[in-house]
Design an enzyme around this catalytic site. Sequence first.
Site, PDB file in Angstrom:
ATOM      1  CE  LYS A  69       2.762 135.273 171.184  1.00 22.63           C
ATOM      2  NZ  LYS A  69       2.752 133.771 172.028  1.00 22.63           N
TER       3      LYS A  69
HETATM    4  O1  G3P Z   1       2.495 130.332 171.002  1.00 24.74           O
HETATM    5  C1  G3P Z   1       1.869 130.500 169.667  1.00 24.74           C
HETATM    6  C2  G3P Z   1       2.233 128.986 168.907  1.00 24.74           C
HETATM    7  O2  G3P Z   1       3.330 128.449 169.151  1.00 24.74           O
HETATM    8  C3  G3P Z   1       1.029 128.361 169.414  1.00 24.74           C
HETATM    9  O3  G3P Z   1       1.183 126.913 169.032  1.00 24.74           O
HETATM   10  O4  G3P Z   1       0.707 124.236 168.932  1.00 24.74           O
HETATM   11  O5  G3P Z   1      -0.804 126.175 169.655  1.00 24.74           O
HETATM   12  O6  G3P Z   1      -0.375 125.796 167.175  1.00 24.74           O
HETATM   13  P1  G3P Z   1       0.084 125.715 168.547  1.00 24.74           P
END
Ligand code: G3P
Length: 217
Positions: free
Chosen positions: A83
């Site tokens: 990633k």
């Molecule tokens: O993994 C990346 C993404 O899904 C993060 O989500 O909830 O931290 O905005 P969030």
Amino acid sequence: MKFFVDTADINDIRELAETGLLDGVTTNPSLIHKSGRKFMEVVEEICRVVPGPVSAEVVAADHAEMMREAEVLRKIADNVTIKVPLTIDGLRTCKALTSDGTMVNVTLCFTANQALLAAKAGATFISPFVGRHDDIGFDGMEIISDIRMIYDNYDFQTQILVASIRHPIHVLESAKIGADVITAPPSVIRQLFKHPLTDRGLEAFLADWGKTGQSIG
Ligand code: G3P
């Protein structure tokens, strides 16, 4: 549409993998921190539980160091997906890794133009963050529609991996738009199975079955 779970919690991953409906896992530095586990060790364990793509994120800012970190991470298992952030160095790293046959997930995407760049860099997955858009008063799903249109216009093979999912409606909208993958927290995936009428209906069926006095087998 593929289902990935967005967590580094091995117990949640194991439980969801048992449903047979889990196609992959995404992690990020914040989720690793939340797990309280050692990065390499937890990714290795996740890769043994889930045969599909498991995203592990580099933390360097420059291309050379990202390549070095990617080299370490991709040795963990064949299903590790590197990633990288959507920066110039990140996309340079994406291009180099995918040209070499390594799966790459480009993260922290917030515009359709960024997604276009990631596709040109040969990304395996692009991760647009819908929830964080919604959080600041924009419609995150609109970007998913735009990316779908752009990728279809030029037949880009990069898979749209909808990230930062907050609730089941994000999953529903992703499926309607034709996103390739969603990654959601375990709680959201569990919510997808639930409906109060399913519970109530099952309760009534079982109560009536009990009254028949019969058993199966
Ligand atoms: O993994 C990346 C993404 O899904 C993060 O989500 O909830 O931290 O905005 P969030």
